[in-house]
Motif scaffolding. Structure first.
Motif, PDB file in Angstrom:
ATOM      1  N   LEU A 175       5.978  -2.093  -5.370  1.00  0.00           N
ATOM      2  CA  LEU A 175       4.824  -1.552  -6.097  1.00  0.00           C
ATOM      3  C   LEU A 175       3.499  -2.134  -5.576  1.00  0.00           C
ATOM      4  O   LEU A 175       2.943  -3.074  -6.132  1.00  0.00           O
ATOM      5  CB  LEU A 175       4.960  -1.829  -7.600  1.00  0.00           C
ATOM      6  N   LEU A 176       3.003  -1.520  -4.535  1.00  0.00           N
ATOM      7  CA  LEU A 176       1.736  -1.961  -3.953  1.00  0.00           C
ATOM      8  C   LEU A 176       0.559  -1.688  -4.886  1.00  0.00           C
ATOM      9  O   LEU A 176       0.561  -0.736  -5.655  1.00  0.00           O
ATOM     10  CB  LEU A 176       1.494  -1.219  -2.640  1.00  0.00           C
ATOM     11  N   HIS A 177      -0.466  -2.519  -4.767  1.00  0.00           N
ATOM     12  CA  HIS A 177      -1.740  -2.204  -5.392  1.00  0.00           C
ATOM     13  C   HIS A 177      -2.384  -1.054  -4.621  1.00  0.00           C
ATOM     14  O   HIS A 177      -2.119  -0.847  -3.428  1.00  0.00           O
ATOM     15  CB  HIS A 177      -2.674  -3.414  -5.351  1.00  0.00           C
ATOM     16  N   SER A 178      -3.259  -0.339  -5.291  1.00  0.00           N
ATOM     17  CA  SER A 178      -4.047   0.693  -4.627  1.00  0.00           C
ATOM     18  C   SER A 178      -4.835   0.074  -3.476  1.00  0.00           C
ATOM     19  O   SER A 178      -5.265  -1.087  -3.542  1.00  0.00           O
ATOM     20  CB  SER A 178      -5.016   1.326  -5.628  1.00  0.00           C
ATOM     21  N   CYS A 179      -5.053   0.850  -2.417  1.00  0.00           N
ATOM     22  CA  CYS A 179      -5.846   0.319  -1.301  1.00  0.00           C
ATOM     23  C   CYS A 179      -7.325   0.221  -1.677  1.00  0.00           C
ATOM     24  O   CYS A 179      -8.129  -0.312  -0.903  1.00  0.00           O
ATOM     25  CB  CYS A 179      -5.659   1.160  -0.042  1.00  0.00           C
ATOM     26  N   LEU A 180      -7.704   0.708  -2.865  1.00  0.00           N
ATOM     27  CA  LEU A 180      -9.064   0.555  -3.366  1.00  0.00           C
ATOM     28  C   LEU A 180      -9.207  -0.682  -4.251  1.00  0.00           C
ATOM     29  O   LEU A 180     -10.301  -1.011  -4.694  1.00  0.00           O
ATOM     30  CB  LEU A 180      -9.458   1.797  -4.172  1.00  0.00           C
ATOM     31  N   HIS A 181      -8.099  -1.360  -4.496  1.00  0.00           N
ATOM     32  CA  HIS A 181      -8.064  -2.522  -5.388  1.00  0.00           C
ATOM     33  C   HIS A 181      -8.441  -3.788  -4.609  1.00  0.00           C
ATOM     34  O   HIS A 181      -8.169  -3.893  -3.406  1.00  0.00           O
ATOM     35  CB  HIS A 181      -6.642  -2.667  -5.958  1.00  0.00           C
ATOM     36  N   ILE A 186       9.433   5.177   9.381  1.00  0.00           N
ATOM     37  CA  ILE A 186       9.091   6.035   8.245  1.00  0.00           C
ATOM     38  C   ILE A 186       8.378   5.228   7.161  1.00  0.00           C
ATOM     39  O   ILE A 186       7.423   5.694   6.546  1.00  0.00           O
ATOM     40  CB  ILE A 186      10.364   6.694   7.674  1.00  0.00           C
ATOM     41  N   SER A 187       8.825   4.010   6.955  1.00  0.00           N
ATOM     42  CA  SER A 187       8.242   3.177   5.894  1.00  0.00           C
ATOM     43  C   SER A 187       6.785   2.834   6.183  1.00  0.00           C
ATOM     44  O   SER A 187       5.930   2.909   5.286  1.00  0.00           O
ATOM     45  CB  SER A 187       9.057   1.890   5.736  1.00  0.00           C
ATOM     46  N   VAL A 188       6.494   2.455   7.419  1.00  0.00           N
ATOM     47  CA  VAL A 188       5.109   2.164   7.800  1.00  0.00           C
ATOM     48  C   VAL A 188       4.264   3.428   7.657  1.00  0.00           C
ATOM     49  O   VAL A 188       3.118   3.386   7.191  1.00  0.00           O
ATOM     50  CB  VAL A 188       5.049   1.613   9.240  1.00  0.00           C
ATOM     51  N   ARG A 189       4.835   4.562   8.043  1.00  0.00           N
ATOM     52  CA  ARG A 189       4.134   5.843   7.910  1.00  0.00           C
ATOM     53  C   ARG A 189       3.822   6.128   6.446  1.00  0.00           C
ATOM     54  O   ARG A 189       2.723   6.562   6.098  1.00  0.00           O
ATOM     55  CB  ARG A 189       5.018   6.942   8.491  1.00  0.00           C
ATOM     56  N   GLN A 190       4.778   5.869   5.555  1.00  0.00           N
ATOM     57  CA  GLN A 190       4.564   6.119   4.123  1.00  0.00           C
ATOM     58  C   GLN A 190       3.445   5.240   3.576  1.00  0.00           C
ATOM     59  O   GLN A 190       2.580   5.713   2.831  1.00  0.00           O
ATOM     60  CB  GLN A 190       5.857   5.856   3.351  1.00  0.00           C
ATOM     61  N   ILE A 191       3.463   3.968   3.917  1.00  0.00           N
ATOM     62  CA  ILE A 191       2.416   3.056   3.445  1.00  0.00           C
ATOM     63  C   ILE A 191       1.048   3.545   3.896  1.00  0.00           C
ATOM     64  O   ILE A 191       0.096   3.630   3.114  1.00  0.00           O
ATOM     65  CB  ILE A 191       2.676   1.620   3.951  1.00  0.00           C
ATOM     66  N   ASN A 192       0.944   3.897   5.177  1.00  0.00           N
ATOM     67  CA  ASN A 192      -0.351   4.275   5.729  1.00  0.00           C
ATOM     68  C   ASN A 192      -0.821   5.647   5.263  1.00  0.00           C
ATOM     69  O   ASN A 192      -2.022   5.856   5.052  1.00  0.00           O
ATOM     70  CB  ASN A 192      -0.302   4.224   7.257  1.00  0.00           C
ATOM     71  N   ILE A 193       0.094   6.588   5.081  1.00  0.00           N
ATOM     72  CA  ILE A 193      -0.310   7.897   4.552  1.00  0.00           C
ATOM     73  C   ILE A 193      -0.805   7.741   3.115  1.00  0.00           C
ATOM     74  O   ILE A 193      -1.796   8.364   2.713  1.00  0.00           O
ATOM     75  CB  ILE A 193       0.841   8.915   4.645  1.00  0.00           C
ATOM     76  N   GLY A 194      -0.116   6.906   2.339  1.00  0.00           N
ATOM     77  CA  GLY A 194      -0.589   6.635   0.983  1.00  0.00           C
ATOM     78  C   GLY A 194      -1.997   6.065   0.990  1.00  0.00           C
ATOM     79  O   GLY A 194      -2.864   6.495   0.219  1.00  0.00           O
ATOM     80  N   ASN A 195      -2.261   5.105   1.876  1.00  0.00           N
ATOM     81  CA  ASN A 195      -3.599   4.512   1.989  1.00  0.00           C
ATOM     82  C   ASN A 195      -4.631   5.562   2.404  1.00  0.00           C
ATOM     83  O   ASN A 195      -5.748   5.610   1.881  1.00  0.00           O
ATOM     84  CB  ASN A 195      -3.592   3.378   3.017  1.00  0.00           C
ATOM     85  N   TYR A 196      -4.234   6.402   3.357  1.00  0.00           N
ATOM     86  CA  TYR A 196      -5.157   7.418   3.876  1.00  0.00           C
ATOM     87  C   TYR A 196      -5.533   8.427   2.797  1.00  0.00           C
ATOM     88  O   TYR A 196      -6.707   8.807   2.663  1.00  0.00           O
ATOM     89  CB  TYR A 196      -4.502   8.122   5.063  1.00  0.00           C
ATOM     90  N   ILE A 197      -4.560   8.864   2.019  1.00  0.00           N
ATOM     91  CA  ILE A 197      -4.839   9.817   0.942  1.00  0.00           C
ATOM     92  C   ILE A 197      -5.819   9.212  -0.063  1.00  0.00           C
ATOM     93  O   ILE A 197      -6.765   9.868  -0.513  1.00  0.00           O
ATOM     94  CB  ILE A 197      -3.527  10.246   0.252  1.00  0.00           C
ATOM     95  N   GLU A 198      -5.613   7.941  -0.394  1.00  0.00           N
ATOM     96  CA  GLU A 198      -6.551   7.276  -1.303  1.00  0.00           C
ATOM     97  C   GLU A 198      -7.954   7.223  -0.713  1.00  0.00           C
ATOM     98  O   GLU A 198      -8.960   7.430  -1.413  1.00  0.00           O
ATOM     99  CB  GLU A 198      -6.059   5.866  -1.622  1.00  0.00           C
ATOM    100  N   HIS A 199      -8.061   6.917   0.587  1.00  0.00           N
ATOM    101  CA  HIS A 199      -9.373   6.849   1.246  1.00  0.00           C
ATOM    102  C   HIS A 199     -10.079   8.210   1.202  1.00  0.00           C
ATOM    103  O   HIS A 199     -11.290   8.280   0.949  1.00  0.00           O
ATOM    104  CB  HIS A 199      -9.214   6.406   2.704  1.00  0.00           C
ATOM    105  N   ILE A 200      -9.326   9.278   1.464  1.00  0.00           N
ATOM    106  CA  ILE A 200      -9.914  10.623   1.433  1.00  0.00           C
ATOM    107  C   ILE A 200     -10.458  10.937   0.040  1.00  0.00           C
ATOM    108  O   ILE A 200     -11.599  11.395  -0.123  1.00  0.00           O
ATOM    109  CB  ILE A 200      -8.871  11.680   1.841  1.00  0.00           C
ATOM    110  N   TYR A 237      -5.703  -5.256  -2.472  1.00  0.00           N
ATOM    111  CA  TYR A 237      -5.134  -4.326  -1.483  1.00  0.00           C
ATOM    112  C   TYR A 237      -4.200  -5.074  -0.526  1.00  0.00           C
ATOM    113  O   TYR A 237      -4.511  -6.159  -0.067  1.00  0.00           O
ATOM    114  CB  TYR A 237      -6.298  -3.695  -0.722  1.00  0.00           C
ATOM    115  N   ARG A 238      -3.037  -4.469  -0.261  1.00  0.00           N
ATOM    116  CA  ARG A 238      -1.950  -4.990   0.580  1.00  0.00           C
ATOM    117  C   ARG A 238      -1.053  -5.983  -0.165  1.00  0.00           C
ATOM    118  O   ARG A 238      -0.053  -6.416   0.369  1.00  0.00           O
ATOM    119  CB  ARG A 238      -2.446  -5.622   1.899  1.00  0.00           C
ATOM    120  N   GLN A 239      -1.405  -6.335  -1.380  1.00  0.00           N
ATOM    121  CA  GLN A 239      -0.531  -7.186  -2.192  1.00  0.00           C
ATOM    122  C   GLN A 239       0.327  -6.313  -3.109  1.00  0.00           C
ATOM    123  O   GLN A 239      -0.036  -5.184  -3.442  1.00  0.00           O
ATOM    124  CB  GLN A 239      -1.342  -8.178  -3.024  1.00  0.00           C
TER     125      GLN A 239
END
Length: 290
Positions: free
Chosen positions: A84-90, A255-269, A93-95
């Motif tokens: 359960l990652l924190h939001s990349c806006l938090h 796939i896991s790294v892709r999931q983490i980064n796509i999640g971050n990217y969607i939040e950034h958008i 972030y990354r914790q």
């Protein structure tokens, strides 16, 4: 109370004015020749029981214990949804939101960590995106070397790529276009739409629990869920940009790294479009429009 006092210091090794340690000869054997990226050497001084809570780094990490003893609790990137990652806006972030020092919680989500003690003159390699909690068992001095990973470089390319939205569009058109863009991105990277709720929205679970009744009003975002009224060229621009961006994600190491980064990217958008005044609508948008 001395038992509750923690002493900790870290920073770039250049702050210690030790030029021989920071010389090219010292770094030569510590970088990763398969990928040439920037290199940073850090020092870590810590008293007993100082803890770095569970997080991931995007770099290759070589951790060398000079003095003392440290305990590392590690998890692979594939467990990111359970941790359960924190939001990349938090600010954290990354914790992870999950307390991995709580054995009961780990047993509940059926997660078994890799636990290693690192002693003086030992080096531990932590791959990019591996989660790690670090506990100083006794007063210690450590050095670590971070080398940029290829996944980090690819994510930098993603974040520096233009997004297919026009400044003149109103907020409804922007958010409807964002939904189309995100759906195209998920389709091209072969992730189901359920990914948004299972991975991205889950980062906001604690935030949603603190919303007032008025904050949770879905009417505020329902207008974002429709198809945008755009020209054929504008619609094609959105889908073609999503396809080009997906190629960068598909080059990532797992796939896991892709999931983490796509999640971050969607939040950034979504933050780019909603900005600070409407940022609370991000979890509602994810909840109501998918």
């Amino acid at each position: 109370n001395p038992s509750s006092t923690y002493h900790y210091s870290s920073g770039d090794i250049q702050l210690l004015n030790l030029p021989r340690l920071y010389s090219p000869d010292f770094l030569k054997g510590l970088t990763f020749p398969l990928y040439e990226g920037s290199v940073q050497v850090n020092f870590w001084f810590g008293g007993s029981n100082v803890t770095a809570y569970t997080h991931y780094d995007t770099s290759h990490n070589l951790h060398f214990v000079v003095e003392g003893k440290k305990k590392f609790i590690l998890f692979p990137p594939s467990l990111h949804d359970k941790l359960l990652l924190h939001s990349c806006l938090h600010p954290l972030y990354r914790q992870t939101q999950l307390d991995v020092l709580n054995n009961t919680l780990l047993q509940e989500i059926v997660v078994t960590p890799l636990i290693l003690d690192v002693w003086p003159n030992e080096v531990l390699y932590i791959p990019p995106y591996w989660f790690h909690c670090v506990i100083t068992i006794e007063p210690s001095i450590s050095l670590n070397v971070w080398t940029d990973s290829q996944d980090f470089n690819l994510m930098e390319q993603v974040l520096n790529s233009p997004i297919p939205f026009e400044e003149k569009w109103n907020i409804d058109t922007l958010m409807r276009s964002a939904k189309l863009f995100i759906n195209s991105l998920l389709k091209n990277t072969q992730f189901p739409e359920a990914f948004l709720k299972n991975v991205v929205l889950s980062r906001y679970a604690s935030t949603l629990s603190k919303f007032t009744t008025s904050d949770k009003n879905p009417q505020a975002v329902l207008s974002y869920c429709s198809t945008p009224y755009l020209s054929t060229n504008e619609l094609e621009h959105i889908t073609s940009t999503a396809k080009a961006t997906s190629y960068l994600f598909l080059k990532m190491s797992s796939i896991s790294v892709r999931q983490i980064n796509i999640g971050n990217y969607i939040e950034h958008i979504l933050y780019t479009l909603l900005r600070e005044q409407l940022v609370n609508q991000i979890p509602l948008f994810l909840q109501e429009c998918w």
